[in-house]
Design a protein around this motif. Structure first.
Motif, PDB file in Angstrom:
ATOM      1  N   PHE A 118       0.833  -1.209   0.000  1.00 11.26           N
ATOM      2  CA  PHE A 118       0.000   0.000   0.000  1.00 11.26           C
ATOM      3  C   PHE A 118       0.866   1.256   0.000  1.00 11.26           C
ATOM      4  O   PHE A 118       0.659   2.178  -0.792  1.00 11.26           O
ATOM      5  N   PHE A 119       1.850   1.305   0.897  1.00  7.53           N
ATOM      6  CA  PHE A 119       2.674   2.491   1.074  1.00  7.53           C
ATOM      7  C   PHE A 119       3.495   2.793  -0.177  1.00  7.53           C
ATOM      8  O   PHE A 119       3.685   3.954  -0.549  1.00  7.53           O
ATOM      9  N   ASP A 120       3.969   1.737  -0.847  1.00  7.80           N
ATOM     10  CA  ASP A 120       4.777   1.916  -2.047  1.00  7.80           C
ATOM     11  C   ASP A 120       3.980   2.610  -3.141  1.00  7.80           C
ATOM     12  O   ASP A 120       4.451   3.582  -3.749  1.00  7.80           O
ATOM     13  N   ILE A 121       2.765   2.131  -3.406  1.00  4.96           N
ATOM     14  CA  ILE A 121       1.947   2.740  -4.452  1.00  4.96           C
ATOM     15  C   ILE A 121       1.445   4.107  -4.024  1.00  4.96           C
ATOM     16  O   ILE A 121       1.318   5.024  -4.839  1.00  4.96           O
ATOM     17  N   PHE A 122       1.181   4.272  -2.731  1.00  4.76           N
ATOM     18  CA  PHE A 122       0.794   5.592  -2.207  1.00  4.76           C
ATOM     19  C   PHE A 122       1.861   6.632  -2.524  1.00  4.76           C
ATOM     20  O   PHE A 122       1.564   7.740  -2.997  1.00  4.76           O
ATOM     21  N   LEU A 123       3.131   6.287  -2.294  1.00  8.68           N
ATOM     22  CA  LEU A 123       4.233   7.208  -2.568  1.00  8.68           C
ATOM     23  C   LEU A 123       4.377   7.467  -4.065  1.00  8.68           C
ATOM     24  O   LEU A 123       4.639   8.607  -4.482  1.00  8.68           O
ATOM     25  N   ASP A 124       4.214   6.428  -4.868  1.00 10.06           N
ATOM     26  CA  ASP A 124       4.289   6.606  -6.317  1.00 10.06           C
ATOM     27  C   ASP A 124       3.249   7.604  -6.795  1.00 10.06           C
ATOM     28  O   ASP A 124       3.538   8.520  -7.578  1.00 10.06           O
ATOM     29  N   ASN A 125       2.005   7.432  -6.329  1.00 10.72           N
ATOM     30  CA  ASN A 125       0.932   8.343  -6.721  1.00 10.72           C
ATOM     31  C   ASN A 125       1.198   9.761  -6.237  1.00 10.72           C
ATOM     32  O   ASN A 125       0.915  10.745  -6.929  1.00 10.72           O
ATOM     33  N   LEU A 126       1.738   9.866  -5.022  1.00  6.48           N
ATOM     34  CA  LEU A 126       2.042  11.182  -4.464  1.00  6.48           C
ATOM     35  C   LEU A 126       3.089  11.897  -5.316  1.00  6.48           C
ATOM     36  O   LEU A 126       2.960  13.088  -5.614  1.00  6.48           O
TER      37      LEU A 126
END
Length: 253
Positions: A120-128
């Motif tokens: 979750f955190f990895d894709i959250f950062l990518d989107n950010l």
């Protein structure tokens, strides 16, 4: 029916149950203790006889090495955002942010520290990171960012961290992009467009790429290819959104 290793299994000791729970947290499993109905990882706050009262196992997930790398990525992204008007500094911090994105997954697998939170955190950062670029470069970039965040909500709401694999009923062209972990040519093109296009556009908008001395024709040709990849990725994103909407509509109470 109770989940494997849950408190309904009276033959298991608390220590065994605690061990199973820790393993399932590490693997990103989603199951519940019947003492608290519904919801991922509800057993962590169970007050029954399960023995899952210790939040330390959850806290340890936040300190997994790949997740710590994610915190470093977040710091790099913030530094890039503050230096947005200084192209060289921005690209330096953003490049570290992007490189670490490739590192954390390999570290997670090598250390057996994969987790639902990490995915979750990895894709959250990518989107950010991409959202920072799109919304700062263009007024219409907001819509690209909204598309990515909506897809994020739909994929993780419907499939949790298995969204990359739960697409057996997808159209052929979606499977061509998703299969083999995006390693087929359509997948490579879509991922290149997703990740590289906003950074490439930043280089064009700030003039940084033009200062490299590369022919304008080459720069714009690369931009065209990446744009095609991003459009392909957008089509896949819209399929996931539509698929999630159909799932929600089918849940008639």
């Amino acid at each position: 029916m109770s989940a494997p290793g849950c408190c309904a299994d009276s033959s298991s000791t608390n220590a065994e149950l605690h061990s199973r729970g820790k393993a399932l947290v590490t693997q990103g499993a989603c199951w519940s203790c019947p003492d608290i109905p519904g919801g991922p990882l509800d057993f962590l706050v169970c007050r029954g006889s399960c023995g899952f009262r210790d939040m330390k196992m959850v806290e340890s997930v936040f300190l997994f090495v790949p997740n710590v790398i994610g915190y470093v990525r977040l710091v790099c992204l913030l530094l890039a955002w503050f230096s947005f008007e200084s192209p060289i500094v921005f690209v330096a911090f953003y490049s570290i942010f992007a490189i670490l994105d490739a590192v954390d997954g390999a570290v997670a697998r090598s250390l057996s520290q994969t987790s639902a939170f990490g995915a979750f955190f990895d894709i959250f950062l990518d989107n950010l990171g991409r959202g920072l670029l799109w919304t700062s470069l263009f007024q219409w970039g907001y819509f690209v960012s909204v598309l990515e965040w909506t897809t994020f909500v739909c994929t993780h709401g419907a499939f949790l961290d298995n969204w990359k694999h739960e697409h057996g009923d997808a159209p052929y062209w979606v499977r061509m992009v998703m299969d083999d972990g995006f390693r087929r040519p359509p997948g490579v093109l879509a991922i290149a467009g997703l990740h590289l296009l906003p950074l490439w556009l930043y280089g064009l908008e700030t003039g940084l790429l033009f200062s490299t001395g590369l022919p304008d024709f080459l720069l714009w040709s690369v931009c065209t290819v990446l744009s095609g990849g991003r459009l392909l990725c957008a089509a896949v994103e819209m399929w996931f959104i539509w698929s999630h909407m159909m799932q929600l509509a089918s849940r008639v109470r």
